[in-house]
Design a protein around this motif. Structure first.
Motif, short mmCIF file in Angstrom:
data_model
loop_
_atom_site.label_atom_id
_atom_site.label_comp_id
_atom_site.label_asym_id
_atom_site.label_seq_id
_atom_site.Cartn_x
_atom_site.Cartn_y
_atom_site.Cartn_z
N ASP A 167 -18.68 3.62 55.55
CA ASP A 167 -17.55 3.48 56.47
C ASP A 167 -16.92 2.09 56.36
O ASP A 167 -15.71 1.94 56.23
CB ASP A 167 -18.00 3.72 57.91
N SER A 168 -17.78 1.07 56.45
CA SER A 168 -17.28 -0.30 56.42
C SER A 168 -16.60 -0.62 55.10
O SER A 168 -15.57 -1.31 55.07
CB SER A 168 -18.44 -1.27 56.67
N GLU A 169 -17.18 -0.15 54.00
CA GLU A 169 -16.58 -0.41 52.69
C GLU A 169 -15.19 0.21 52.58
O GLU A 169 -14.23 -0.44 52.13
CB GLU A 169 -17.49 0.14 51.59
N PHE A 170 -15.05 1.45 53.05
CA PHE A 170 -13.75 2.12 52.97
C PHE A 170 -12.74 1.47 53.92
O PHE A 170 -11.58 1.25 53.57
CB PHE A 170 -13.91 3.61 53.29
N ILE A 171 -13.18 1.15 55.13
CA ILE A 171 -12.28 0.52 56.09
C ILE A 171 -11.79 -0.83 55.56
O ILE A 171 -10.64 -1.21 55.78
CB ILE A 171 -12.98 0.37 57.46
N GLY A 172 -12.66 -1.54 54.85
CA GLY A 172 -12.23 -2.80 54.23
C GLY A 172 -11.07 -2.59 53.29
O GLY A 172 -10.13 -3.40 53.24
N GLN A 203 -30.13 -4.86 65.31
CA GLN A 203 -28.95 -5.71 65.24
C GLN A 203 -29.12 -6.80 64.18
O GLN A 203 -28.18 -7.12 63.44
CB GLN A 203 -28.67 -6.34 66.60
N PHE A 204 -30.33 -7.35 64.08
CA PHE A 204 -30.58 -8.39 63.08
C PHE A 204 -30.38 -7.83 61.67
O PHE A 204 -29.70 -8.45 60.83
CB PHE A 204 -31.99 -8.95 63.23
N HIS A 210 -24.43 -6.79 56.61
CA HIS A 210 -23.06 -7.31 56.54
C HIS A 210 -23.01 -8.58 55.68
O HIS A 210 -22.11 -8.76 54.86
CB HIS A 210 -22.54 -7.62 57.94
N LEU A 211 -23.99 -9.47 55.89
CA LEU A 211 -24.02 -10.73 55.15
C LEU A 211 -24.24 -10.47 53.67
O LEU A 211 -23.56 -11.07 52.81
CB LEU A 211 -25.12 -11.63 55.70
N GLY A 216 -21.77 -10.26 48.12
CA GLY A 216 -21.58 -9.56 46.86
C GLY A 216 -22.62 -8.51 46.51
O GLY A 216 -22.59 -7.97 45.40
N ALA A 217 -23.52 -8.19 47.43
CA ALA A 217 -24.53 -7.17 47.14
C ALA A 217 -23.86 -5.81 46.94
O ALA A 217 -22.92 -5.46 47.65
CB ALA A 217 -25.54 -7.09 48.28
#
Length: 231
Positions: A167-172, A203-204, A210-211, A216-217
């Motif tokens: 989801d996050s990759e596509f939203i980016g 959460q951690f 995200h980090l 670049g992972a």
């Protein structure tokens, strides 16, 4: 011009406990004139997910396991002008369909709702509050996602190499190539993983994912980390 219609796409895997109540909620909180269909895309459930989804009026399609591939299949089957991707443990606000259609008619090609957890945990409430900020760091699939069909396919859909973080990759990518709007209404999403694993731990490790992505992972490294820490 005709009002655009919404295809709701729900990827599932063993969600028999939730899918019936979600579908009932969708029918009760939307106007059927705005909804073209509800597609449940199942990744091989071994419980009663498929039977329950059919019972509550959804169309069910089977796909290979993996949310990205499941959602891409749903998009390929969809007849609506707007694709609305929704997790089985997330409940949209009342009149969600109207808010989405209005946003698209006002030239927002993609977007999401703000969110809240079904928990009073103050830390989770803070992270949910951050969902009002229109920045990629504050986005995630639990907020649901609407996108016009044209923009979805024009941007290549979900990257099926990602077994998590799809989801996050596509939203980016959407942020770079389409107008993305955060609607002020809120979806309610389950905090079940936080209850199962512990809110601080979850959460951690999500922050670490995200980090790692920022540094670049690739999709394989992200999934290996997730599998080791959160599965």
């Amino acid at each position: 011009m005709a009002t655009p219609k919404i295809s709701i796409i729900i990827p599932t895997l063993n969600e028999a406990k939730l899918i019936g109540s979600l579908l009932q909620h969708l029918f009760q909180t939307s106007d059927k004139k705005n909804i073209a269909e509800i597609l449940v895309i199942d990744g091989g459930s071994t419980d009663q997910t498929v039977q329950t989804a059919l019972k509550f009026g959804a169309s069910v399609h089977k796909a290979k396991r993996g949310r990205a591939s499941q959602m891409n299949l749903g998009a390929s089957k969809a007849v609506g002008d707007i694709l609305y991707f929704l997790h089985a443990d997330t409940l949209p606000p009342k009149n969600f369909d109207l808010f989405i259609v209005q946003a698209v008619e006002e030239k927002s090609q993609s977007g999401c709702f703000r969110m809240r957890f079904d928990s009073k945990n103050p830390v989770l409430r803070f992270f949910a509050w951050l969902s009002r900020i229109n920045h990629t760091l504050c986005r995630g699939g639990d907020q649901s996602l609407f996108v016009t069909k044209e923009v979805f396919f024009g941007n290549g859909g979900f990257n099926e190499n990602y077994l998590i973080y799809e989801d996050s990759e596509f939203i980016g990518r959407l942020y770079k190539h389409a107008h993305f709007k955060v609607l002020p209404q809120r979806v309610t999403t389950s905090a079940r993983k936080y209850r199962q694993k512990g809110w601080l731990k979850v959460q951690f490790h999500f922050a670490m994912i995200h980090l790692k992505n920022y540094l670049g992972a690739g999709p394989d490294e992200l999934y290996r980390y997730y599998s080791k820490k959160l599965l």
